[in-house]
Design a protein around this motif. Structure first.
Motif, mmCIF file in Angstrom:
data_model
loop_
_atom_site.group_PDB
_atom_site.id
_atom_site.type_symbol
_atom_site.label_atom_id
_atom_site.label_comp_id
_atom_site.label_asym_id
_atom_site.label_seq_id
_atom_site.Cartn_x
_atom_site.Cartn_y
_atom_site.Cartn_z
ATOM 1 N N MET A 201 40.485 72.929 64.717
ATOM 2 C CA MET A 201 40.377 71.510 64.380
ATOM 3 C C MET A 201 39.380 70.788 65.268
ATOM 4 S SD MET A 201 44.095 70.116 63.404
ATOM 5 C CE MET A 201 45.066 71.082 64.494
ATOM 6 N N MET B 130 42.234 70.198 73.806
ATOM 7 C CA MET B 130 43.664 70.343 73.528
ATOM 8 C C MET B 130 44.069 71.810 73.596
ATOM 9 S SD MET B 130 44.536 67.402 73.249
ATOM 10 C CE MET B 130 46.204 67.871 73.008
ATOM 11 N N GLU C 200 44.083 60.895 52.407
ATOM 12 C CA GLU C 200 42.725 61.437 52.265
ATOM 13 C C GLU C 200 42.400 62.319 53.463
ATOM 14 O OE1 GLU C 200 39.472 61.259 49.538
ATOM 15 O OE2 GLU C 200 41.406 60.278 49.455
ATOM 16 N N ILE D 272 39.634 64.784 55.611
ATOM 17 C CA ILE D 272 38.217 65.118 55.745
ATOM 18 C C ILE D 272 38.108 66.592 56.061
ATOM 19 C CG2 ILE D 272 37.289 62.877 56.353
ATOM 20 C CD1 ILE D 272 37.642 63.532 59.232
ATOM 21 N N PRO E 259 36.233 68.174 60.848
ATOM 22 C CA PRO E 259 36.653 67.282 61.928
ATOM 23 C C PRO E 259 35.541 67.110 62.957
ATOM 24 C CG PRO E 259 37.711 69.397 62.133
ATOM 25 C CD PRO E 259 36.988 69.416 60.836
ATOM 26 N N VAL F 160 35.822 65.120 69.709
ATOM 27 C CA VAL F 160 35.840 63.928 70.545
ATOM 28 C C VAL F 160 35.293 64.303 71.923
ATOM 29 C CG1 VAL F 160 37.297 62.135 71.503
ATOM 30 C CG2 VAL F 160 37.879 63.169 69.334
ATOM 31 N N LEU G 24 38.184 60.694 75.907
ATOM 32 C CA LEU G 24 39.601 60.966 76.194
ATOM 33 C C LEU G 24 39.983 60.428 77.571
ATOM 34 C CD1 LEU G 24 40.385 64.579 74.981
ATOM 35 C CD2 LEU G 24 41.187 62.433 74.075
ATOM 36 N N TYR H 76 45.478 53.383 77.727
ATOM 37 C CA TYR H 76 46.846 53.896 77.854
ATOM 38 C C TYR H 76 47.192 54.174 79.304
ATOM 39 C CZ TYR H 76 46.180 54.403 72.893
ATOM 40 O OH TYR H 76 45.908 54.137 71.581
ATOM 41 N N VAL I 67 47.926 66.161 66.190
ATOM 42 C CA VAL I 67 46.489 66.438 66.299
ATOM 43 C C VAL I 67 45.876 66.597 64.906
ATOM 44 C CG1 VAL I 67 44.782 68.086 67.114
ATOM 45 C CG2 VAL I 67 46.607 67.400 68.597
ATOM 46 N N ALA I 68 46.594 67.281 63.998
ATOM 47 C CA ALA I 68 46.050 67.457 62.640
ATOM 48 C C ALA I 68 45.888 66.108 61.962
ATOM 49 C CB ALA I 68 46.972 68.357 61.825
ATOM 50 N N GLN J 198 42.824 64.352 63.663
ATOM 51 C CA GLN J 198 41.504 64.991 63.552
ATOM 52 C C GLN J 198 41.022 65.049 62.101
ATOM 53 O OE1 GLN J 198 40.221 65.104 66.881
ATOM 54 N NE2 GLN J 198 39.343 67.006 66.148
ATOM 55 N N LEU J 199 41.939 65.235 61.164
ATOM 56 C CA LEU J 199 41.525 65.510 59.788
ATOM 57 C C LEU J 199 41.623 64.301 58.878
ATOM 58 C CD1 LEU J 199 43.124 69.026 59.403
ATOM 59 C CD2 LEU J 199 40.759 68.480 59.772
ATOM 60 N N THR J 200 41.918 63.114 59.414
ATOM 61 C CA THR J 200 41.840 61.903 58.602
ATOM 62 C C THR J 200 40.868 60.949 59.273
ATOM 63 O OG1 THR J 200 43.675 60.906 59.757
ATOM 64 C CG2 THR J 200 44.207 62.100 57.757
ATOM 65 N N ALA J 201 40.741 59.777 58.696
ATOM 66 C CA ALA J 201 39.794 58.813 59.246
ATOM 67 C C ALA J 201 40.357 58.100 60.478
ATOM 68 C CB ALA J 201 39.437 57.788 58.185
ATOM 69 N N SER K 263 40.530 59.718 66.513
ATOM 70 C CA SER K 263 40.869 61.067 66.994
ATOM 71 C C SER K 263 41.359 61.054 68.430
ATOM 72 C CB SER K 263 39.651 61.973 66.893
ATOM 73 O OG SER K 263 39.172 61.984 65.593
ATOM 74 N N ALA K 264 40.754 60.184 69.277
ATOM 75 C CA ALA K 264 41.109 60.198 70.695
ATOM 76 C C ALA K 264 42.575 59.830 70.888
ATOM 77 C CB ALA K 264 40.215 59.231 71.452
ATOM 78 N N THR K 265 43.082 58.852 70.102
ATOM 79 C CA THR K 265 44.477 58.426 70.253
ATOM 80 C C THR K 265 45.436 59.581 69.966
ATOM 81 O OG1 THR K 265 43.727 56.326 69.412
ATOM 82 C CG2 THR K 265 46.086 56.624 69.617
ATOM 83 N N GLN L 256 44.859 62.812 70.236
ATOM 84 C CA GLN L 256 44.828 63.838 71.291
ATOM 85 C C GLN L 256 45.553 63.358 72.541
ATOM 86 O OE1 GLN L 256 41.215 65.836 71.948
ATOM 87 N NE2 GLN L 256 40.601 65.816 69.818
ATOM 88 N N ILE L 257 45.416 62.057 72.875
ATOM 89 C CA ILE L 257 46.122 61.525 74.044
ATOM 90 C C ILE L 257 47.634 61.578 73.812
ATOM 91 C CG2 ILE L 257 46.520 59.411 75.341
ATOM 92 C CD1 ILE L 257 43.547 58.800 74.958
#
Lengths: 171, 102
Positions: free
Chosen positions: A50, A55, A119, A121, A124, A127, A132, A140, B47-48, B51-54, B57-59, B61-62
């Motif tokens: 991914m 990660m 939806e 994508i 991927p 990042v 991060l 955070y 994570v999926a 990563q795989l939607t709009a 991504s960083a949020t 993974q955190i």
């Protein structure tokens, strides 16, 4: 997905689910640990697929490196017998109860996942590590500090629980 | 079948295996292993989804990093509890340890 990515996905899926079945079904706890490690490595491979290499690295470092060693310590310190703690007879009906425990949530969540999918994508985006780190120390930061305090409290609590006073060891 | 759905189904499989194990296992260590499986399913799903939607991504993974930290803290505490239980009851089987047998 490309063909190679599909093959890798199938291999990782087999690792994850096969390792999970071994982790749950093995009689010996050490074998169950081997299954758990296989499953964790499969999940790390899926993170790589991914486009989240950080990660995957953290998965191997924290889960395989730290948590699994902790569980090995738990197995060694709890003096499990040599035939395996799990090999004895179980109460009748326990298999049915365990099957019910996972069939109903799996069915409901699976139905939702299949019917209401957002939806997706296909490619991927990776990042950058700087984003991060900035997120952890910027947006955070309170959660980051809190989780450090939780870890410290858990370690202090663990030492306190397992600590044995010198005079009382013979009791 | 979209890639997101495939990853979510694998995560769901991990959750189901963990749920099965937490009821099936007889010893405390076995139940701890099952809980780790369930936490991994949660991390994979988060994570999926990110990563795989709009979505950002960083949020995601955190959030998974936080899940890993909590899993480490939980494993530490459960290790200490298992050590104390093994010292007191000479066993970590839940049938032996439970005093209120229903």
């Amino acid at each position: 997905m490309e063909l190679l990515a599909k093959i890798a996905f199938v291999v990782y899926t087999l690792l994850v689910l096969g390792g999970g079945c071994l982790a749950v079904g093995a009689h010996s706890l050490v074998r169950a640990m081997v299954g758990l490690i296989t499953s964790l490595l499969g999940v790390a491979g899926m993170y790589l697929l991914m486009a989240a290499p950080f990660m995957a690295f953290m998965q191997i470092l924290i889960y395989v490196g730290a948590v699994c060693v902790l569980i090995f310590f738990a197995i060694m310190l709890s003096k499990a017998d040599e035939h395996g703690v799990e090999s004895g007879s179980r109460r009748p009906g326990k298999a049915l109860l365990s099957a019910l425990a996972f069939i109903s949530p799996a069915f409901v969540i699976g139905w939702v996942v299949v019917n209401y999918q957002p939806e997706s994508i296909n490619l991927p985006v990776e990042v950058p590590l700087a984003v991060l780190g900035k997120g952890l120390l910027d947006n955070y930061s309170l959660a980051f500090e809190l989780i450090s305090v939780v870890l410290l409290a858990a370690m202090a609590g663990a030492v306190l629980l397992a600590f044995e006073k010198k005079g009382r060891a013979a009791e | 079948m979209s890639p997101l759905m495939m990853y979510q189904l694998v995560a769901l499989g991990l959750l189901a295996i963990g749920l099965y194990g937490i009821v099936w296992r007889k010893s405390l260590v076995g139940m701890l292993i099952s809980v780790e499986l369930m936490l991994n399913g949660a991390g994979l799903s988060i994570v999926a989804a990110s990563q795989l939607t709009a979505a950002d991504s960083a949020t995601g993974q955190i959030a998974t990093l936080f899940v890993m930290g909590l899993a480490a803290a939980e494993a530490t505490l459960v290790l200490a509890i298992i050590v104390v239980v093994a010292k007191r009851f000479k066993s970590t089987e839940t049938d032996v340890v439970s005093r209120l047998k229903g």
